[in-house]
Scaffold this motif. Structure first.
Motif, PDB file in Angstrom:
ATOM      1  N   SER A  60     -18.992   1.415  18.320  1.00  0.00           N
ATOM      2  CA  SER A  60     -18.990   2.876  18.308  1.00  0.00           C
ATOM      3  C   SER A  60     -18.108   3.422  17.189  1.00  0.00           C
ATOM      4  O   SER A  60     -18.442   4.425  16.560  1.00  0.00           O
ATOM      5  N   THR A 116     -16.130   9.022  19.399  1.00  0.00           N
ATOM      6  CA  THR A 116     -17.023  10.172  19.322  1.00  0.00           C
ATOM      7  C   THR A 116     -16.972  10.796  17.931  1.00  0.00           C
ATOM      8  O   THR A 116     -15.894  10.965  17.359  1.00  0.00           O
ATOM      9  N   PHE A 117     -18.139  11.147  17.405  1.00  0.00           N
ATOM     10  CA  PHE A 117     -18.266  11.774  16.092  1.00  0.00           C
ATOM     11  C   PHE A 117     -18.283  13.292  16.266  1.00  0.00           C
ATOM     12  O   PHE A 117     -19.110  13.830  17.007  1.00  0.00           O
ATOM     13  N   GLN A 133     -22.082   7.399  10.455  1.00  0.00           N
ATOM     14  CA  GLN A 133     -22.635   8.746  10.572  1.00  0.00           C
ATOM     15  C   GLN A 133     -22.003   9.672   9.547  1.00  0.00           C
ATOM     16  O   GLN A 133     -22.687  10.468   8.885  1.00  0.00           O
ATOM     17  N   CYS A 134     -20.689   9.576   9.401  1.00  0.00           N
ATOM     18  CA  CYS A 134     -19.982  10.373   8.387  1.00  0.00           C
ATOM     19  C   CYS A 134     -20.546  10.090   7.001  1.00  0.00           C
ATOM     20  O   CYS A 134     -20.858  11.017   6.242  1.00  0.00           O
ATOM     21  N   ILE A 188     -13.230  11.392  13.890  1.00  0.00           N
ATOM     22  CA  ILE A 188     -13.602  10.258  14.739  1.00  0.00           C
ATOM     23  C   ILE A 188     -12.564  10.228  15.845  1.00  0.00           C
ATOM     24  O   ILE A 188     -11.395   9.911  15.615  1.00  0.00           O
ATOM     25  N   CYS A 215     -19.609   5.678  14.080  1.00  0.00           N
ATOM     26  CA  CYS A 215     -19.137   7.025  13.747  1.00  0.00           C
ATOM     27  C   CYS A 215     -18.871   7.156  12.247  1.00  0.00           C
ATOM     28  O   CYS A 215     -19.207   8.170  11.627  1.00  0.00           O
ATOM     29  N   THR A 265     -21.773  10.025  20.438  1.00  0.00           N
ATOM     30  CA  THR A 265     -21.524   8.697  19.895  1.00  0.00           C
ATOM     31  C   THR A 265     -22.809   8.215  19.223  1.00  0.00           C
ATOM     32  O   THR A 265     -23.810   7.995  19.903  1.00  0.00           O
TER      33      THR A 265
END
Length: 356
Positions: free
Chosen positions: A67, A109-110, A74-75, A93, A71, A250
């Motif tokens: 996870s 969590t993003f 994703q960034c 994050i 994150c 997430t």
């Protein structure tokens, strides 16, 4: 051995395990990771971001390595830098999420910051600067004949105005669009408080009091909420619009990181104090269109992970799966997107080649 020494060694083992697992996943899955994040980061820089953030936010060591790395992916995919690294507030994050894993490990969590929302607008050629207006500023909110809001500023600025969060009057957003049009919106303090009371997390240990960023950063959360709502009405890219629907979640890149999951996800014992911050995500309204965009965003990333960067090539594959010709991702219904995602779940689809 003293309890303090044992606790210190336990934390050090957790840190070493988390960093090693992330490093192993990046090394084993870099080709797949690179297809998701594009050329935005090199592997050594991605690792440096992860390790620096873990050092600055030790609680991330207790989150599942998959996870945490997801994150950061994703960034990178969105072209945002995590504030854990540069402090600019584009994205965060955070060490909270579900605890349904073996050993009670939470997922990282993003979270997109309001400056990250502005960056996503800029990527679509839209430039905006939201304004927070306070009671003593002397700024007035008015409507023109068409019902479009605008603000009227005084001749002289009150340099002594109190800009404490409890003095916030409203937040305002005005944008000159590339086509010559304009977009303007506002949310009053009453609107923001109603939104906060409905969606902000609450702490059971503190008598169900509001917790998280709405409790500590009310003004910034107000600006973010106003900007995020604007994405529904602005000509932003599909990727940017879909990004707002994965905010405060997430990311699931487990399929990209699959080769390393079994070996990397070792059980980590939570050695942090009992007063560690509680989960603090701010839920967002999930309209049917938002759900569709989130699924479409997931589908685009899955094709990228397979090395399919061309939308035309991906649409040839999609056309075979849903048995009709598709020329653009936006032509697909939510049911058709679900069908293609299901095909991914049961084995990556064969990408169409020219001439087939």
């Amino acid at each position: 051995m003293g309890q303090l020494t044992q606790a210190t060694q336990g934390r050090q083992m957790t840190a070493n395990t988390a960093e090693r697992d992330i490093r192993d996943m990046v090394r084993a899955s870099w080709p797949q990771i690179q297809r998701v994040i594009g050329g935005n980061l090199k592997p050594d820089m991605l690792l440096q971001y992860c390790i620096s953030s873990i050092n600055r936010e030790p609680a991330l060591r207790n989150c599942t390595p998959v996870s945490v790395l997801s994150c950061f992916m994703q960034c990178a995919a969105l072209g945002l830098k995590p504030s854990n690294v540069d402090g600019l507030g584009q994205a965060y994050i955070l060490p909270y999420g579900n605890k349904n894993h073996q050993g009670g490990q939470p997922d990282a969590t993003f979270v997109i910051g309001y400056k990250g929302m502005l960056k996503l607008l800029e990527n679509s050629g839209i430039y905006a600067q939201p304004v927070a207006v306070y009671e003593d500023d002397g700024v007035k909110l008015k409507m023109d004949a068409k019902g479009t809001p605008y603000i009227e500023c005084p001749d002289e600025i009150n340099l002594d105005a109190d800009h404490s969060p409890d003095k916030l009057k409203f937040v305002f957003l005005s944008i000159d669009l590339p086509n010559g049009g304009t977009y303007a919106a506002y949310m009053s303090r009453k609107d923001l408080e109603a939104y906060r009371d409905r969606y902000a997390p609450r702490s059971k240990r503190r008598g169900n009091a509001i917790s998280g960023p709405w409790a500590t950063n009310f003004v910034e959360m107000g600006l973010k909420t106003l900007i995020r709502r604007s994405f529904k009405y602005l000509p932003v890219s599909v990727e940017a619009k879909a990004a707002t629907t994965v905010d405060e979640t997430t990311p699931d890149y487990s399929d990209v990181l699959t080769p390393q999951i079994t070996d990397a996800m070792t059980t980590v014992v939570d050695t942090t104090p009992a007063n560690e911050p509680e989960p603090e995500p701010e839920p967002e309204e999930q309209a049917p269109t938002d759900q569709r965009e989130a699924k479409l965003f997931d589908l685009i990333n899955r094709f990228k992970a397979l090395g399919v960067a061309s939308e035309q090539e991906a649409c040839q594959t999609v056309s075979k799966i849903i048995n009709r010709t598709v020329t653009a991702f936006t032509d697909m219904s939510e049911a058709e997107i679900d069908k293609v995602l299901d095909d991914f779940q049961h084995g990556a689809p064969d990408t169409a080649k020219d001439g087939e």
